[in-house]
Write an enzyme that holds these catalytic residues in place. Sequence first.
Site, PDB file in Angstrom:
ATOM      1  CE  LYS A 106      -4.470   0.934   0.262  1.00 39.27           C
ATOM      2  NZ  LYS A 106      -5.590   0.050  -0.113  1.00 39.27           N
ATOM      3  CG  ASN A 221     -14.103   4.192  -7.380  1.00 36.89           C
ATOM      4  OD1 ASN A 221     -14.824   4.356  -8.358  1.00 36.89           O
ATOM      5  ND2 ASN A 221     -13.240   3.197  -7.278  1.00 36.89           N
TER       6      ASN A 221
HETATM    7  N1  GLU Z   1      -7.333   0.297  -3.464  1.00 32.36           N
HETATM    8  C1  GLU Z   1      -8.096  -0.884  -3.733  1.00 32.36           C
HETATM    9  C2  GLU Z   1      -8.129  -1.785  -2.510  1.00 32.36           C
HETATM   10  O1  GLU Z   1      -7.939  -1.366  -1.400  1.00 32.36           O
HETATM   11  C3  GLU Z   1      -7.610  -1.598  -4.983  1.00 32.36           C
HETATM   12  C4  GLU Z   1      -6.200  -2.092  -4.921  1.00 32.36           C
HETATM   13  C5  GLU Z   1      -5.671  -2.583  -6.241  1.00 32.36           C
HETATM   14  O2  GLU Z   1      -6.417  -2.610  -7.189  1.00 32.36           O
HETATM   15  O3  GLU Z   1      -4.482  -2.919  -6.270  1.00 32.36           O
HETATM   16  O4  GLU Z   1      -8.440  -2.933  -2.620  1.00 32.36           O
END
Ligand code: GLU
Length: 422
Positions: A106, A221
């Site tokens: 992340k 989103n």
């Molecule tokens: N930010 C989204 C999540 O927390 C998508 C992560 C991604 O597609 O790598 O799952």
Amino acid sequence: MAEELDPFKISQQQLDSAAEVMELDKTAHEILREPMRTISATIPVKMADGSTEVFQGFRVQYNDARGPGKGGIRFHPKENLNTVKALSAWMTWKCSLANIPYGGAKGGVICNTKNMNQAELENLSRGYIRALGRFIGPKLDVPAPDVYTNPQIMAWMMDEYSKLVGHNEFGVITGKPIEVWGSEGRFDSTAMGGMYVLREAAKQRKLKIKDARIAIQGFGNAGKFAFDLSRKLGARVVAISDSSGGVYSEKGLDYDKLSKAKAESGEIQDYSEKGMEKISNSELLELDVDVLIPAAIENQITKDNADKINADIVLELANGPVTPAADGILFEKDILDLPDFLVNSGGVIVSYFEWVQNTQNYYWTQDEVYSKLDSIITKSFHDVFAMQEAYKAKKKKISPRTSAYVVAVDRVSKAMKTRGWY
Ligand code: GLU
């Protein structure tokens, strides 16, 4: 005693509970309690007034035993390293539960996008890649959008990374616009995945989605598309909110009117019509509805309000909206609380499809994407409840979250064991 609200400590507590019920190997547990790698960077950015502002950015790579790191980048004023660490752990469990070939990672930047213009946002996005680009890559760690980042930001980042390596590298980042080889169906994939999970949960609870009353916290989103898809399924969305507050209407809210108002004024409470009331975010969470969808940020249902939750199903579309104490309370109340890393895994599953398509240079239709998403997420749902049943047969009652943890942690620890890490 005050409840622990540090997201990283919460993620460790969740892992510890799973480790105990599954009798996880001590060394595997020790490896999985901390991120594999934590990177922090300063990002100087040229601002519109000619000054240079220095932002702080992070990328945490939690575990890569099953594949490259994967996970979004958040631009948030309250971002901090421990939140990013927690989110990278949750990505590890999310990719493992979906059984897609990634580890977890992340990223984040401390910034307030509401006070930045497009040029400044572009400079920051490119600056993030200049500072951290050498640590990512299609085989190393693949970022994506998250809170306050979007497809345009992903396009700038992909472009900056391509300059860095000297050739186009579309597969370095997912969640890109279609024009630069994003995937069909990625824009609403988080909400779409959540709806497939809701369909399975509704069968389990004998709830007809057509008759369901739904409350959604969040209009980003995830929340916005959950609203759109819920009404397309015939359900009635009676309440929705953004960070400044919410609105309620027993006859159901109008998606088109509210999205228009949100796009124009930025706050949904600015819209009103007969039969509609203003409510706070905490009132929204406590409404008597069939389905409550927290689709905003962490720590929304805690030990202080869990007892007041009146929904039959809680569909965690945000990351980390329910604390461990609240989890226990909801479980005792027989509320079906479906864990975040199952419910919102549609985003990363379609990110995976985008990366596969970028790697193969062969592109799929929206229908192909949705049907593949449905197969993967529906299987995850049944993996979670099969594990819960297996424990029930051993006379152990575990929550859906702990059950999901057991499935996910078992796969990661087996990969580490097979690779000879312990
Ligand atoms: N930010 C989204 C999540 O927390 C998508 C992560 C991604 O597609 O790598 O799952």
